[in-house]
Design an enzyme around this catalytic site. Structure first.
Site, PDB file in Angstrom:
ATOM      1  N   GLU A 158       0.934  -1.321  -0.126  1.00  0.00           N
ATOM      2  CA  GLU A 158      -0.087  -0.028   0.167  1.00  0.00           C
ATOM      3  C   GLU A 158       0.714   1.050  -0.011  1.00  0.00           C
ATOM      4  O   GLU A 158       2.179   1.287   0.369  1.00  0.00           O
ATOM      5  CB  GLU A 158      -0.844   0.032   1.387  1.00  0.00           C
ATOM      6  CG  GLU A 158      -1.958  -1.035   1.465  1.00  0.00           C
ATOM      7  CD  GLU A 158      -2.479  -1.294   2.717  1.00  0.00           C
ATOM      8  OE1 GLU A 158      -2.380  -0.374   3.405  1.00  0.00           O
ATOM      9  OE2 GLU A 158      -3.419  -2.031   2.668  1.00  0.00           O
TER      10      GLU A 158
ATOM     11  N   LYS B 179       2.672   4.286   1.455  1.00  0.00           N
ATOM     12  CA  LYS B 179       2.741   4.947   2.941  1.00  0.00           C
ATOM     13  C   LYS B 179       2.380   6.435   2.934  1.00  0.00           C
ATOM     14  O   LYS B 179       3.236   7.098   2.365  1.00  0.00           O
ATOM     15  CB  LYS B 179       4.148   4.633   3.456  1.00  0.00           C
ATOM     16  CG  LYS B 179       4.122   4.850   4.761  1.00  0.00           C
ATOM     17  CD  LYS B 179       5.580   4.595   5.396  1.00  0.00           C
ATOM     18  CE  LYS B 179       5.608   4.576   6.918  1.00  0.00           C
ATOM     19  NZ  LYS B 179       5.346   5.967   7.531  1.00  0.00           N
TER      20      LYS B 179
ATOM     21  N   ARG C 176      -2.356   9.067  11.517  1.00  0.00           N
ATOM     22  CA  ARG C 176      -3.237   7.802  11.625  1.00  0.00           C
ATOM     23  C   ARG C 176      -4.619   8.266  12.214  1.00  0.00           C
ATOM     24  O   ARG C 176      -4.600   8.977  13.067  1.00  0.00           O
ATOM     25  CB  ARG C 176      -2.149   6.917  12.472  1.00  0.00           C
ATOM     26  CG  ARG C 176      -2.911   5.673  12.745  1.00  0.00           C
ATOM     27  CD  ARG C 176      -2.434   4.434  11.555  1.00  0.00           C
ATOM     28  NE  ARG C 176      -2.700   3.110  12.117  1.00  0.00           N
ATOM     29  CZ  ARG C 176      -1.884   2.293  12.251  1.00  0.00           C
ATOM     30  NH1 ARG C 176      -0.492   2.451  12.079  1.00  0.00           N
ATOM     31  NH2 ARG C 176      -2.278   1.078  12.407  1.00  0.00           N
TER      32      ARG C 176
ATOM     33  N   ARG D 251      -3.214   8.137  16.986  1.00  0.00           N
ATOM     34  CA  ARG D 251      -2.407   7.214  17.372  1.00  0.00           C
ATOM     35  C   ARG D 251      -2.217   7.056  19.066  1.00  0.00           C
ATOM     36  O   ARG D 251      -1.697   5.896  19.585  1.00  0.00           O
ATOM     37  CB  ARG D 251      -1.191   7.189  16.597  1.00  0.00           C
ATOM     38  CG  ARG D 251      -0.095   6.204  16.851  1.00  0.00           C
ATOM     39  CD  ARG D 251       0.865   6.310  15.721  1.00  0.00           C
ATOM     40  NE  ARG D 251       2.263   5.992  16.230  1.00  0.00           N
ATOM     41  CZ  ARG D 251       3.322   5.996  15.542  1.00  0.00           C
ATOM     42  NH1 ARG D 251       3.020   5.972  14.136  1.00  0.00           N
ATOM     43  NH2 ARG D 251       4.480   5.745  15.922  1.00  0.00           N
TER      44      ARG D 251
ATOM     45  N   GLU E 217      -5.092   6.589   6.970  1.00  0.00           N
ATOM     46  CA  GLU E 217      -4.300   7.649   7.317  1.00  0.00           C
ATOM     47  C   GLU E 217      -4.792   9.019   6.629  1.00  0.00           C
ATOM     48  O   GLU E 217      -5.256   9.042   5.479  1.00  0.00           O
ATOM     49  CB  GLU E 217      -2.944   7.434   6.546  1.00  0.00           C
ATOM     50  CG  GLU E 217      -1.775   8.520   6.952  1.00  0.00           C
ATOM     51  CD  GLU E 217      -0.900   8.316   8.137  1.00  0.00           C
ATOM     52  OE1 GLU E 217      -1.312   7.584   8.733  1.00  0.00           O
ATOM     53  OE2 GLU E 217      -0.061   8.984   7.979  1.00  0.00           O
TER      54      GLU E 217
ATOM     55  N   PHE F 280      -7.386   1.698   5.546  1.00  0.00           N
ATOM     56  CA  PHE F 280      -6.869   0.484   5.023  1.00  0.00           C
ATOM     57  C   PHE F 280      -7.374  -0.737   5.760  1.00  0.00           C
ATOM     58  O   PHE F 280      -6.936  -1.804   5.707  1.00  0.00           O
ATOM     59  CB  PHE F 280      -5.193   0.536   5.053  1.00  0.00           C
ATOM     60  CG  PHE F 280      -4.603   1.149   6.268  1.00  0.00           C
ATOM     61  CD1 PHE F 280      -4.883   0.754   7.290  1.00  0.00           C
ATOM     62  CD2 PHE F 280      -4.303   2.599   5.935  1.00  0.00           C
ATOM     63  CE1 PHE F 280      -3.960   1.372   8.516  1.00  0.00           C
ATOM     64  CE2 PHE F 280      -3.504   3.266   7.075  1.00  0.00           C
ATOM     65  CZ  PHE F 280      -3.627   2.561   8.304  1.00  0.00           C
TER      66      PHE F 280
ATOM     67  N   ARG G 295       4.926  -3.565  17.179  1.00  0.00           N
ATOM     68  CA  ARG G 295       5.712  -3.096  15.955  1.00  0.00           C
ATOM     69  C   ARG G 295       6.501  -4.425  15.547  1.00  0.00           C
ATOM     70  O   ARG G 295       7.363  -5.038  16.332  1.00  0.00           O
ATOM     71  CB  ARG G 295       6.716  -2.143  16.302  1.00  0.00           C
ATOM     72  CG  ARG G 295       7.417  -1.485  15.049  1.00  0.00           C
ATOM     73  CD  ARG G 295       8.593  -0.364  15.397  1.00  0.00           C
ATOM     74  NE  ARG G 295       8.102   0.756  16.139  1.00  0.00           N
ATOM     75  CZ  ARG G 295       7.771   1.626  15.242  1.00  0.00           C
ATOM     76  NH1 ARG G 295       7.604   1.810  14.064  1.00  0.00           N
ATOM     77  NH2 ARG G 295       7.106   2.999  15.849  1.00  0.00           N
TER      78      ARG G 295
ATOM     79  N   LYS H 100       7.650  -1.346   6.348  1.00  0.00           N
ATOM     80  CA  LYS H 100       7.578  -0.270   5.650  1.00  0.00           C
ATOM     81  C   LYS H 100       9.062  -0.108   4.914  1.00  0.00           C
ATOM     82  O   LYS H 100      10.027  -0.617   5.342  1.00  0.00           O
ATOM     83  CB  LYS H 100       7.356   1.122   6.479  1.00  0.00           C
ATOM     84  CG  LYS H 100       8.366   1.364   7.745  1.00  0.00           C
ATOM     85  CD  LYS H 100       7.933   2.353   8.416  1.00  0.00           C
ATOM     86  CE  LYS H 100       8.905   2.567   9.719  1.00  0.00           C
ATOM     87  NZ  LYS H 100       8.840   3.476  10.618  1.00  0.00           N
TER      88      LYS H 100
HETATM   89  P1  ATP Z   1       7.507   7.218  10.192  1.00  0.00           P
HETATM   90  O1  ATP Z   1       8.353   7.906  11.312  1.00  0.00           O
HETATM   91  O2  ATP Z   1       8.425   6.601   9.248  1.00  0.00           O
HETATM   92  O3  ATP Z   1       6.454   8.053   9.355  1.00  0.00           O
HETATM   93  P2  ATP Z   1       5.978   6.229  12.225  1.00  0.00           P
HETATM   94  O4  ATP Z   1       7.202   6.047  13.240  1.00  0.00           O
HETATM   95  O5  ATP Z   1       5.318   7.279  12.330  1.00  0.00           O
HETATM   96  O6  ATP Z   1       6.632   6.170  10.825  1.00  0.00           O
HETATM   97  P3  ATP Z   1       5.653   3.781  11.867  1.00  0.00           P
HETATM   98  O7  ATP Z   1       4.734   2.615  12.483  1.00  0.00           O
HETATM   99  O8  ATP Z   1       6.876   3.650  11.590  1.00  0.00           O
HETATM  100  O9  ATP Z   1       5.160   5.036  12.296  1.00  0.00           O
HETATM  101  O10 ATP Z   1       4.897   3.548  10.326  1.00  0.00           O
HETATM  102  C1  ATP Z   1       3.261   3.376  10.227  1.00  0.00           C
HETATM  103  C2  ATP Z   1       2.683   4.705  10.234  1.00  0.00           C
HETATM  104  O11 ATP Z   1       2.656   5.208   8.862  1.00  0.00           O
HETATM  105  C3  ATP Z   1       1.311   4.466  10.760  1.00  0.00           C
HETATM  106  O12 ATP Z   1       1.270   4.920  12.192  1.00  0.00           O
HETATM  107  C4  ATP Z   1       0.547   5.421   9.840  1.00  0.00           C
HETATM  108  O13 ATP Z   1       0.337   6.427  10.450  1.00  0.00           O
HETATM  109  C5  ATP Z   1       1.311   5.654   8.695  1.00  0.00           C
HETATM  110  N1  ATP Z   1       0.922   4.852   7.376  1.00  0.00           N
HETATM  111  C6  ATP Z   1       0.694   5.556   6.093  1.00  0.00           C
HETATM  112  N2  ATP Z   1       0.040   4.646   5.315  1.00  0.00           N
HETATM  113  C7  ATP Z   1      -0.249   3.489   5.711  1.00  0.00           C
HETATM  114  C8  ATP Z   1      -0.625   2.350   5.342  1.00  0.00           C
HETATM  115  N3  ATP Z   1      -0.995   2.027   3.932  1.00  0.00           N
HETATM  116  N4  ATP Z   1      -0.761   1.357   6.245  1.00  0.00           N
HETATM  117  C9  ATP Z   1      -0.469   1.504   7.609  1.00  0.00           C
HETATM  118  N5  ATP Z   1       0.019   2.724   8.012  1.00  0.00           N
HETATM  119  C10 ATP Z   1       0.162   3.684   7.178  1.00  0.00           C
END
Ligand code: ATP
Length: 585
Positions: free
Chosen positions: A250, A252, A257, A272, A302, A343, A418, A424
């Site tokens: 998907e 990103k 969130r 979140r 998102e 999603f 996690r 990702k």
């Molecule tokens: P980063 O700092 O790299 O943006 P993060 O630390 O905020 O990531 P991660 O768990 O590492 O959070 O990445 C997941 C986040 O990406 C989710 O919390 C969500 O907000 C976002 N996101 C964007 N698109 C998607 C998707 N298709 N599915 C799940 N999460 C997604």
């Protein structure tokens, strides 16, 4: 339970910075707490009166608390203010004030019950509207008149929102498991918390019915569940290796969130961090209302700002400005409306879907939503072919996304975890390690020259999940504007501690230690071995940790993240290893 008993435990907790010792003290406390009071005791010990998502906050203004102390002690404003300045802690001011009054024999001797303290604090938090300020003052005065000096210290610390015993959620989870279950059942306790987001509920079920009772703690509409998170991987090849072949890719999206809870009467949006952010996104509330076709449900996606003229995805910053805004939301929403890319579907018509596969939940999502302009499905492709994934990745980047999230089609929803079921992949990892990390401010280094009088640099730490501590990864001194630096004393001053926070692991001395609260986005072009920082110490080389080299603040405060959501030590280690691979080709 008498409040004095609880306070005797607080004194012991306050005197230690060792997590293991804290856990043991909590186990002792929980074992002697009547089951029907454990909920309140858990909240109070964490310095709150309700779980976060309920939005019931204490945080009485310092000035108001001072007014009450003046009123009940008969001391002058200036005396109390001076004592506050000297001690820097209103709890200590309350303690000495009450001590003096008691010596004069002016207070009643009946014991204070925990229940009574809790009820009054709740009334203080909930008082609203005309006359509410006086109501708060009266309630607090009543409590302090009945309190002994040590009790007054903790009542005041709680009411002004500065309890700070250093007891974190996971310390409580450990202690609950040790008090009411076996070591092997600890994960079940954590899971129950991740699903219910309410440690008070978990504790009262455990205390009354034991571990088996937790099976009845279900996902409910209106009560947010901790989000499932992703691990980073450096290459598409590794994505397929980790997820076992064919998986869902998907976009990103770089937004916010959103977990949306829908009932026939209400649409609520949780972040979140489990905060209720409904009022900030009126356009999403309206759009979900008309797009949702089932009776009730929990859906996740998102939220991304979109240019209404071009339809282009905009930088996240235009959404972050809405946070904390009390008015003007409708105008901002019209200027930069948010589109929700969905999603997941976690609950439908009362049924908890979290133990179903991702493929199944995604299918259900399509049956409960009619997509429109403001509510869409996340762009997705299922494949086991690297070239196809690569093409999709390039497309995502071109459209302003950060990269891709890949999900195992057979994965259940692991609340709060996690792991490698969702991963990702961002362009940054494939290029030259130009990437950001989110680190927690744990200390300050006094400024020199132009920065005298403020903090010249901040000591930053990553989160280490296995030990539930924050381990230092760099000193951050660049990327701050003069205006920003000037706000530091006001921002960090209230978080200042006498000594290093119990959950901070640092081999470096700081000029000031702060309670871990603020998360900052830091650009780190390179990760290096470091003899002074404690992140991943010993993992690569004995005696060395890992540090972010040439760190620079990007200007983005990650207010959407709790300190525990910061980049983990494990991720930094993964990035370091990925970087080695890139270097070695
Ligand atoms: P980063 O700092 O790299 O943006 P993060 O630390 O905020 O990531 P991660 O768990 O590492 O959070 O990445 C997941 C986040 O990406 C989710 O919390 C969500 O907000 C976002 N996101 C964007 N698109 C998607 C998707 N298709 N599915 C799940 N999460 C997604």
């Amino acid at each position: 339970m008498e409040y004095a008993t609880l306070v005797s435990f607080y004194e012991r907790l306050d005197a230690t910075t060792k997590r293991l010792e804290m856990t043991e003290i909590l186990v002792e406390l929980f074992r002697q707490t009547p089951p029907d009071e454990i909920k309140q005791i858990i909240y109070l010990t964490e310095g709150r009166i309700a779980p976060d998502y309920m939005g019931i906050e204490l945080g009485l203004a310092d000035k108001l608390a001072i007014r009450v102390l003046v009123q009940i002690s008969g001391l002058g404003d200036q005396t109390v203010e001076a004592s506050w300045k000297e001690k820097g802690d209103l709890g200590l001011v309350a303690e000495t004030t009450i001590q003096e009054k008691r010596q004069a024999g002016l207070f009643a001797e009946a014991p204070l019950a925990v229940r009574h303290v809790f009820d009054n604090l709740m009334a203080i938090a909930q008082a609203a509207g005309e006359g509410s300020q006086q109501a708060k003052i009266d309630r607090l005065a009543e409590l302090l008149r009945a309190a002994k000096p040590l009790e007054a210290k903790y009542i005041v610390r709680t009411v002004v929102g500065k309890m700070r015993l250093g007891v974190a959620d996971m310390t409580i989870v450990d202690a609950l498991a040790a008090a009411f279950a076996t070591k092997e059942q600890r994960d079940a306790v954590e899971r129950a918390y991740n699903v219910s987001s309410d440690l008070g509920d978990v504790a009262s079920v455990l205390a009354a019915r034991g571990i088996d009772g937790l099976a009845d703690l279900h996902l409910k509409v209106g009560r947010p569940i901790l989000s499932m998170l992703c691990e980073r991987v450096p290459t598409l090849k590794e994505v397929f290796e980790r997820l076992g072949g064919r998986c869902a890719f998907e976009y990103k999206y770089d937004g916010l969130r959103m977990q949306v809870h829908v009932t026939p009467d209400a649409v609520q949006i949780f972040s979140r961090r489990l905060e209720n952010i409904t009022s900030q996104f009126p356009e999403i509330v309206g759009a979900v209302r008309s797009a949702f076709t089932a009776k009730d449900g929990i859906i996740e996606g998102e939220g991304v700002p979109v240019d209404p003229n071009t339809g282009d995805i905009l930088p996240f910053q235009v959404v972050s400005h809405r946070r904390g805004r009390k008015f003007d939301v409708d105008a901002v929403a019209a200027e930069f409306p948010v589109t929700l890319f969905l999603f997941d579907c976690l609950l439908k018509d009362g049924e908890d879907l979290t133990m179903r596969t991702y493929a199944d939940r995604r299918q259900t999502l399509r049956t409960v939503i009619t997509a429109g302009e403001r509510v869409k499905f996340a762009h997705t492709v299922d494949t086991d072919q690297e070239p196809e994934a690569e093409k999709f990745f390039e497309e995502a980047i071109q459209l302003g996304c950060e990269g891709l999230v890949a999900k195992a089609l057979d994965s259940v929803y692991e609340a709060g975890a996690r792991g490698y079921r969702w991963v990702k992949i961002k362009r940054d990892y494939q290029a030259e390690m130009v990437d950001t990390v989110d680190l927690v401010v744990v200390g300050g280094l006094a400024g020199r020259g132009k920065r005298a009088g403020t903090w010249g640099a901040l000591l930053m730490a990553a989160y280490d999940k296995p030990t539930d501590t924050f381990k230092t990864a760099c000193k951050l001194g660049t990327g701050f504007t003069d205006e920003m630096l000037a706000t530091f004393p006001g921002k960090f001053g209230p978080l200042r501690l006498e000594h290093r926070h119990a959950r901070v692991d640092s081999a470096m001395e700081a000029d000031a230690w702060f309670e871990p609260r603020f998360v900052l986005e830091v650009l780190g072009p390179e990760i290096t071995l470091s003899p002074i920082h404690t992140a991943a110490r010993g993992a690569v080389r004995e005696g060395s940790g890992l540090a972010i080299r040439f760190p620079r603040f990007t200007g983005r405060w990650r207010d959407d993240k709790r300190p525990e959501d910061a980049t983990t030590v494990e991720e930094i280690l993964g990035m370091f290893r990925g970087q080695l691979k890139a270097v070695k080709g």
